[in-house]
Design a protein around this motif. Sequence first.
Motif, PDB file in Angstrom:
ATOM      1  N   ALA A 159       0.817  -1.212   0.000  1.00  0.00           N
ATOM      2  CA  ALA A 159       0.000   0.000   0.000  1.00  0.00           C
ATOM      3  C   ALA A 159       0.848   1.258   0.000  1.00  0.00           C
ATOM      4  CB  ALA A 159      -0.932   0.002   1.209  1.00  0.00           C
ATOM      5  N   VAL A 160       2.040   1.179   0.507  1.00  0.00           N
ATOM      6  CA  VAL A 160       2.912   2.341   0.538  1.00  0.00           C
ATOM      7  C   VAL A 160       3.347   2.727  -0.872  1.00  0.00           C
ATOM      8  CG1 VAL A 160       5.131   3.190   1.390  1.00  0.00           C
ATOM      9  CG2 VAL A 160       3.677   1.806   2.854  1.00  0.00           C
ATOM     10  N   VAL A 164      -0.990   7.953  -5.573  1.00  0.00           N
ATOM     11  CA  VAL A 164      -2.295   8.588  -5.481  1.00  0.00           C
ATOM     12  C   VAL A 164      -2.181   9.958  -6.121  1.00  0.00           C
ATOM     13  CG1 VAL A 164      -4.081   9.427  -3.913  1.00  0.00           C
ATOM     14  CG2 VAL A 164      -2.803   7.373  -3.342  1.00  0.00           C
ATOM     15  N   GLY A 165      -3.105  10.249  -7.073  1.00  0.00           N
ATOM     16  CA  GLY A 165      -3.084  11.540  -7.741  1.00  0.00           C
ATOM     17  C   GLY A 165      -3.578  12.643  -6.819  1.00  0.00           C
TER      18      GLY A 165
END
Length: 191
Positions: A159-160, A164-165
């Motif tokens: 997840a790291v 993410v925009g």
Amino acid sequence: MAWVPLSRVRTHRTHGEVIGLRAVRDHMALRPLPETPYVVTQRHLRPVGKDCLVAFAGNLYSVPARQVRPRQLVEVRATKPQVMLHATIADTDGSTLLAAHPRAVGKGVRVVDEKHWDGLPDGKNRRVTTGDIVPQPRHEAPLGEEAGPLQALLTRAAAVSIQVGRRPLSVYDELTGTRPFTTAPTKKESS
């Protein structure tokens, strides 16, 4: 004291009898007091917390972790010196008593028997049950191309690495056709 002899010779307006004669008859009908005193008990239903504590009268009282589950209702029977916690359903031998504690003095007191917490998670591992359930090992998909986006979100290490925009909120206003939040014009501005 001067009033008592005067009131005992009067006729009572409700039952129409002389008050003194009625008192003698009532005293003769009384029986002796029982040898064991009548115990006044408050009875309430309370839920058990995740930490096996039951709230009553601003204090917390413990119940055995192996005999209850979180949010289970227990009956609190409180006398002046003692608080007894009972299950609402009797166990195999017909007993309902879970715990008995001395009643706390004041508010915000925790009355805990440390033996009641045997079986609770200690926070050193991920175990969250109080039963004898053996935790199953987690099978994680290998990181890489074969791991889907959902699995990547569920795996903390992956997840790291998800990008993410970032965009300003005005982009969403343009997409929905709404104008950004503004304050209403005052009378001076509108005229």
